[in-house]
Design a protein around this motif. Sequence first.
Motif: not given
Length: 285
Positions: A39-40, A43, A48, A66
């Motif tokens: 996810q990071t 992002s 993000g 994000f």
Amino acid sequence: MPAEPPQIIIQELTTYSELMDVQRLENLIWNEPPIPLHQTFTSIQNGGLILGAYINETLVGFSYGFAGFKNGKSYLCSHILGIHPEHQEKGIGARLKEVQRQKSLELGYSMMTWTYDPLESRNGYFNLSKLHAICRTYVENCYGDMMDALNSGLPSDRFKVEWWFNSPFIKEKQQIDVRNEKSPFQIEIIEKGLPKLMDVTSTLERILKNRTIEQILVPVPINFQQLKKEDFELALDWRLKSREILQTLFDNGYVAVAVKKKNKENVVNDYVLVKEDLIQEPRVF
């Protein structure tokens, strides 16, 4: 001679190895499962931003944001900021926020948003009075039931702040004159010297009948976590009554712009709310 304070280096994090360090720091700070790497990493490839704060090449703090988009406006949603327990109170959070602002501008954003508990007046002072963010959005039970030590047992109500980087009002609002010397909301000191809000509904009715009031002071405990430890029912009372006050005032065209600190012998600080027509930026939320 006293030792020189360690140098703090802030840099953007972009590799799996760096993001794994963030996960380890998350576990250390909150003892909860960290944000998944997939996810990071996704992002930061799509608007993000993750920043790390280093002392002697060791990660001691981070911020994660994000890309957000609503009502035709793009912004950076700053989701988490964490500092190693041994390195708090060193100004690292403020440094991370400032670099986050600079990097957000480079990415093309003009606004950043994040949430915090409105009863945490220390956070309120940092976010509104120091950074010059504003708030006109109250989110009731934002994250549902939370089980960590800071939030367990209470609705997770949150302020959703707006940090407009180029707003003339926000750049100049440190000059706001807090004309009201006293809040219209009554505080009674009960057992153990703890503050309790009184007559909230009737006070709100009087305020809303007078449409000429341009500035309102709303009390909030100086140390909400200590109050919660000493009297949980009183903490819940503060949550529900402050929710009623702040939701009502936001719905009637007021916006929180600062926290007025009291002397140490006092038990409350005050949010400073002004008429929303002073804000030149459009509503997003």
